[in-house]
Design a protein around this motif. Structure first.
Motif, PDB file in Angstrom:
ATOM      1  N   PHE A   1      -5.732  -1.952   0.283  1.00 29.46           N
ATOM      2  CA  PHE A   1      -4.525  -1.158   0.506  1.00 29.46           C
ATOM      3  C   PHE A   1      -3.311  -2.055   0.267  1.00 29.46           C
ATOM      4  CE2 PHE A   1      -7.636   0.827   3.456  1.00 29.46           C
ATOM      5  CZ  PHE A   1      -7.642   2.096   2.907  1.00 29.46           C
ATOM      6  N   LEU A   2      -2.345  -1.572  -0.482  1.00 27.28           N
ATOM      7  CA  LEU A   2      -1.131  -2.352  -0.718  1.00 27.28           C
ATOM      8  C   LEU A   2      -0.039  -1.927   0.254  1.00 27.28           C
ATOM      9  CD1 LEU A   2      -0.752  -2.536  -4.614  1.00 27.28           C
ATOM     10  CD2 LEU A   2      -1.715  -4.239  -3.047  1.00 27.28           C
ATOM     11  N   VAL A   3       0.589  -2.909   0.898  1.00 24.75           N
ATOM     12  CA  VAL A   3       1.703  -2.642   1.814  1.00 24.75           C
ATOM     13  C   VAL A   3       2.826  -3.633   1.505  1.00 24.75           C
ATOM     14  CG1 VAL A   3       0.278  -1.726   3.686  1.00 24.75           C
ATOM     15  CG2 VAL A   3       0.735  -4.175   3.601  1.00 24.75           C
ATOM     16  N   PRO A   4       4.052  -3.337   1.979  1.00 18.43           N
ATOM     17  CA  PRO A   4       5.128  -4.320   1.808  1.00 18.43           C
ATOM     18  C   PRO A   4       4.740  -5.636   2.472  1.00 18.43           C
ATOM     19  CG  PRO A   4       6.011  -2.234   2.609  1.00 18.43           C
ATOM     20  CD  PRO A   4       4.527  -2.114   2.656  1.00 18.43           C
TER      21      PRO A   4
ATOM     22  N   ARG B   1       7.288   4.754  16.205  1.00 23.40           N
ATOM     23  CA  ARG B   1       7.547   4.477  14.781  1.00 23.40           C
ATOM     24  C   ARG B   1       7.967   5.738  14.025  1.00 23.40           C
ATOM     25  NH1 ARG B   1       7.721   0.155  16.612  1.00 23.40           N
ATOM     26  NH2 ARG B   1       6.458  -1.676  16.151  1.00 23.40           N
ATOM     27  N   ILE B   2       8.926   6.445  14.618  1.00 27.03           N
ATOM     28  CA  ILE B   2       9.520   7.594  13.938  1.00 27.03           C
ATOM     29  C   ILE B   2      11.026   7.370  13.884  1.00 27.03           C
ATOM     30  CG2 ILE B   2       9.945  10.107  14.002  1.00 27.03           C
ATOM     31  CD1 ILE B   2       7.327  10.419  15.545  1.00 27.03           C
ATOM     32  N   ALA B   3      11.582   7.291  12.677  1.00 28.60           N
ATOM     33  CA  ALA B   3      13.031   7.117  12.546  1.00 28.60           C
ATOM     34  C   ALA B   3      13.726   8.408  12.985  1.00 28.60           C
ATOM     35  CB  ALA B   3      13.375   6.794  11.097  1.00 28.60           C
TER      36      ALA B   3
ATOM     37  N   VAL C   1       4.190  -8.578   4.766  1.00 23.47           N
ATOM     38  CA  VAL C   1       4.318  -8.655   6.226  1.00 23.47           C
ATOM     39  C   VAL C   1       4.400 -10.096   6.740  1.00 23.47           C
ATOM     40  CG1 VAL C   1       3.336  -6.442   6.888  1.00 23.47           C
ATOM     41  CG2 VAL C   1       1.797  -8.327   6.383  1.00 23.47           C
TER      42      VAL C   1
ATOM     43  N   ASP D   1     -14.509   2.495  -2.782  1.00 24.22           N
ATOM     44  CA  ASP D   1     -13.776   3.406  -3.679  1.00 24.22           C
ATOM     45  C   ASP D   1     -13.367   4.676  -2.955  1.00 24.22           C
ATOM     46  OD1 ASP D   1     -13.941   1.703  -5.803  1.00 24.22           O
ATOM     47  OD2 ASP D   1     -15.704   2.676  -6.702  1.00 24.22           O
ATOM     48  N   ASP D   2     -14.323   5.230  -2.182  1.00 23.03           N
ATOM     49  CA  ASP D   2     -14.028   6.459  -1.426  1.00 23.03           C
ATOM     50  C   ASP D   2     -12.912   6.211  -0.422  1.00 23.03           C
ATOM     51  OD1 ASP D   2     -15.893   7.940  -2.707  1.00 23.03           O
ATOM     52  OD2 ASP D   2     -17.415   7.832  -1.131  1.00 23.03           O
TER      53      ASP D   2
ATOM     54  N   ALA E   1      -9.549   5.865  -2.050  1.00 23.01           N
ATOM     55  CA  ALA E   1      -9.237   6.902  -3.051  1.00 23.01           C
ATOM     56  C   ALA E   1      -7.930   7.646  -2.763  1.00 23.01           C
ATOM     57  CB  ALA E   1     -10.385   7.895  -3.130  1.00 23.01           C
ATOM     58  N   ASN E   2      -7.610   7.828  -1.490  1.00 19.09           N
ATOM     59  CA  ASN E   2      -6.421   8.597  -1.137  1.00 19.09           C
ATOM     60  C   ASN E   2      -5.206   7.731  -0.814  1.00 19.09           C
ATOM     61  OD1 ASN E   2      -6.788  11.686  -0.917  1.00 19.09           O
ATOM     62  ND2 ASN E   2      -8.717  10.885  -0.108  1.00 19.09           N
ATOM     63  N   ALA E   3      -5.320   6.429  -1.013  1.00 26.17           N
ATOM     64  CA  ALA E   3      -4.219   5.533  -0.626  1.00 26.17           C
ATOM     65  C   ALA E   3      -3.013   5.723  -1.547  1.00 26.17           C
ATOM     66  CB  ALA E   3      -4.684   4.094  -0.677  1.00 26.17           C
ATOM     67  N   PRO E   4      -1.812   5.735  -0.960  1.00 23.80           N
ATOM     68  CA  PRO E   4      -0.604   5.848  -1.793  1.00 23.80           C
ATOM     69  C   PRO E   4      -0.482   4.664  -2.758  1.00 23.80           C
ATOM     70  CG  PRO E   4      -0.052   6.129   0.541  1.00 23.80           C
ATOM     71  CD  PRO E   4      -1.482   5.696   0.477  1.00 23.80           C
ATOM     72  N   ALA E   5      -0.960   3.481  -2.347  1.00 21.29           N
ATOM     73  CA  ALA E   5      -0.928   2.322  -3.233  1.00 21.29           C
ATOM     74  C   ALA E   5      -2.134   1.451  -2.914  1.00 21.29           C
ATOM     75  CB  ALA E   5       0.358   1.524  -3.016  1.00 21.29           C
TER      76      ALA E   5
END
Lengths: 493, 95
Positions: B88-91, B16-18, B93, B74-75, B78-82
């Motif tokens: 966790f929010l993802v496009p 999974r690396i473009a 699926v 919460d912890d 806390a570091n999730a991009p979205a």
């Protein structure tokens, strides 16, 4: 004020306990030194000045009450690989952009429990993959050492290049580091500092960003052998959160210093005499043998027949484990996210933008050797070779050898942006030729500065010990150090 | 053994690396240098040798099968991009 930074951990400890100096003074001296040097050397990627002063103040209060731990008030630098609560932790990778963990690694928690003060996070090769600190997202670290009458910038080694440079340049009293194939010992040798990789399992890996889990071990880089003994005692522990951490008491390593090596058997492995090895390395090795012989040790020739296969086996095992460990960086739970038209494209774009070239190369090698049809030919074979490498060591130790003496690296520090290294990845990998066997067998190894080459650059010797016999390494390394003397760097920055 | 351009692209897809075409062709050379280097392991007689599973002989410590941690949503996010309400929010699926 600045001469406070020249104190070793042991010296500072005495002055702090004797109330001759305060941790606040000592910490301020280091923060000023970092301020003056870091733009040039790039050893720190994050300086935590407020936190450092706060911790120093708390230490001073404890010291005033006659309390305090083994490292009370001692300012340390922390490799960016260690998770530090609420503080920059990115393994010097772009993929962990903005990551500040909500937890503390066990090793750093042990140091804070003993009263140490955190100055900041140290530069390193991205995900600890490199031998020159040039793969860091934050740019290369400059070695505080330069060749005589030269202003050419040299690498500090890697992956713990920031740790080694900061200790050598008096920008911290000591530093944490990690070693997967030589990442403590090679930079220590390149900067005239002491670095010990303890036995696998001696320090907890919990909260340390994983590279190759069956090889990774934490250890200290310090200015002398005594300081390494003091720091390792605090770092080591059994930890319920790391099932590979070993449940046995941590000895008082410092008490091993000053003990005689008389009658000890020191092995000299024939296979470490490499073709094309510079004459100076051979001379240094001979000197090391002579020093130990003069101290009453018996020097014996030994053979470790599978030595030459350690590095190729490493370049299967380590990338395989890395490809699996680094699968978690996908833009979902932490760090960088690059949007895509669907989730797969988001993963692919995030990982393409987040990982540097060396990291991608190793993930691809790892993915390839683990892919269907190749597992037996590569990974399984490498793990069998690893058994043979370990057996070589077990055989010589069973024959009565107490420790093994070798050069630490095949050369002194090389230039930043070296053309040969850039053109051929294997050339860079050869830096770890003398250190990687130790990781493959899980043994402890220590690098001690032993002399300067013709250009005035530091060279180190390595001692390899039996599992959990770090005491013998400290004892023997101390004898080498006494004979070789100290090599402080001349300040130019 | 060596890899060709198609294999590099397939492995990059698995990881999974473009990779761009330029990157793939330079990686082809680099990966083959590394694979060439590890080829020497074929000289070693490994018949009857057990693969290493643990460098230090030890028994895996097992803890009590009980909940000892938790209530940290919460912890964890806390570091999730979205994220939203501790998810966790993802496009999308599933269609």
């Amino acid at each position: 004020m600045t001469d406070l930074t020249s104190l070793t951990i042991a010296e500072a400890r005495e002055k702090l306990r004797g109330r001759e100096i305060t941790s606040t003074e000592l910490t301020d001296a280091y923060l000023s030194a970092i301020d003056a040097a870091n733009d040039t050397l790039n050893a720190y990627v994050k300086v935590t000045a407020d936190k450092a002063r706060e911790m120093a103040k708390a230490s001073d209060e404890r010291l005033a009450n006659g309390a305090g731990g083994a490292l009370e008030g001692i300012p340390l630098g922390i490799k960016d690989l260690f998770g530090t609560e609420g503080v920059h932790t990115q393994a010097c990778s772009h993929v962990l952009d903005g990551f500040e963990p909500r937890y503390e690694s066990t090793v750093t928690a042990n140091l804070w429990a003993d009263g140490a003060v955190m100055l900041g996070k140290l530069n390193m090769d991205e995900f600890a993959m490199g031998s020159s600190n040039e793969t860091s997202y934050y740019g290369p670290v400059k070695n505080p050492w330069r060749a005589r009458e030269s202003n050419k910038d040299l690498v500090p080694g890697g992956s713990s290049g920031g740790s080694a440079a900061a200790v050598s340049a008096f920008l911290c009293a000591g530093a944490t580091a990690t070693d997967t194939g030589g990442s403590i010992r090679q930079p220590a040798a390149f900067t005239g500092t002491v670095g010990i990789k303890p036995t696998y399992g001696r320090c907890s890996r919990w909260g340390v960003v994983a590279f190759a889990s069956s090889l990774d071990q934490a250890g200290p880089i310090t200015r002398d052998v005594r300081d390494a003994a003091i720091m390792l005692k605090s770092m080591a522990s059994v930890d319920p959160k790391d099932t590979t951490s070993v449940d046995r008491p941590v000895p008082d390593y410092e008490s091993a210093l000053g003990q005689s090596v008389r009658g000890m058997k020191i092995g000299i492995p024939a296979e470490y005499r490499m073709d094309g090895m510079p004459e100076e390395i051979e001379t240094l090795w001979q000197k090391g043998m002579a020093w130990l012989r003069d101290a009453g040790a018996e020097i014996v020739d030994i053979t470790l027949p599978h030595t030459k296969y350690a590095l190729p086996a490493y370049y299967i095992v380590a990338p395989a484990e890395a490809s699996s460990n680094l699968a978690r960086y996908d833009g979902v739970r932490y760090g960088l996210r690059v949007p895509g038209k669907d989730i797969t494209e988001m993963y692919e774009k995030t990982r393409a933008a987040g990982f540097g070239h060396e990291v991608k190369r190793r993930i691809l090698i790892g993915t390839y050797v683990l892919s269907a049809g190749y597992y037996d030919a590569y990974y399984l074979r490498a793990q069998k070779v690893r058994t043979l490498i370990k057996r070589d060591f077990e055989t010589v130790f069973a024959d009565g050898v107490d420790a093994i003496l070798t050069p630490a690296t095949p050369s002194a520090a090389f230039g930043i942006a070296d053309q040969d290294m850039a053109a051929d990845p294997v050339k860079m990998y050869l830096n770890d030729i003398f250190t990687v066997t130790v990781n493959m067998a899980g043994l402890p190894g220590i690098a001690v500065p032993a002399g300067l080459d013709a250009q005035g650059l530091p060279l180190g010797l390595q001692l390899i010990g039996k599992p959990f016999d770090e005491e013998t390494l400290f004892r023997t390394a101390h004898v080498l150090e006494q004979a070789a003397g100290h090599f402080p760097v001349e300040k130019w920055w | 053994m060596s890899v060709d351009l198609a294999t590099v692209k397939r492995v990059a897809k698995l990881a999974r690396i473009a990779v761009t075409d330029d990157e793939a062709s330079s990686l082809e050379g680099e990966l083959n240098t590394i694979l060439g280097f590890v080829e020497q392991l074929n000289e070693v007689d490994i018949s009857g040798v057990e693969p290493m599973t643990s460098v230090i002989p030890m028994e895996m410590r097992k803890r009590k099968d009980a909940v000892t941690d938790g209530d940290k949503a919460d912890d964890i996010t806390a570091n999730a991009p979205a994220s939203e309400d501790n998810f966790f929010l993802v496009p999308k699926v599933v269609e």
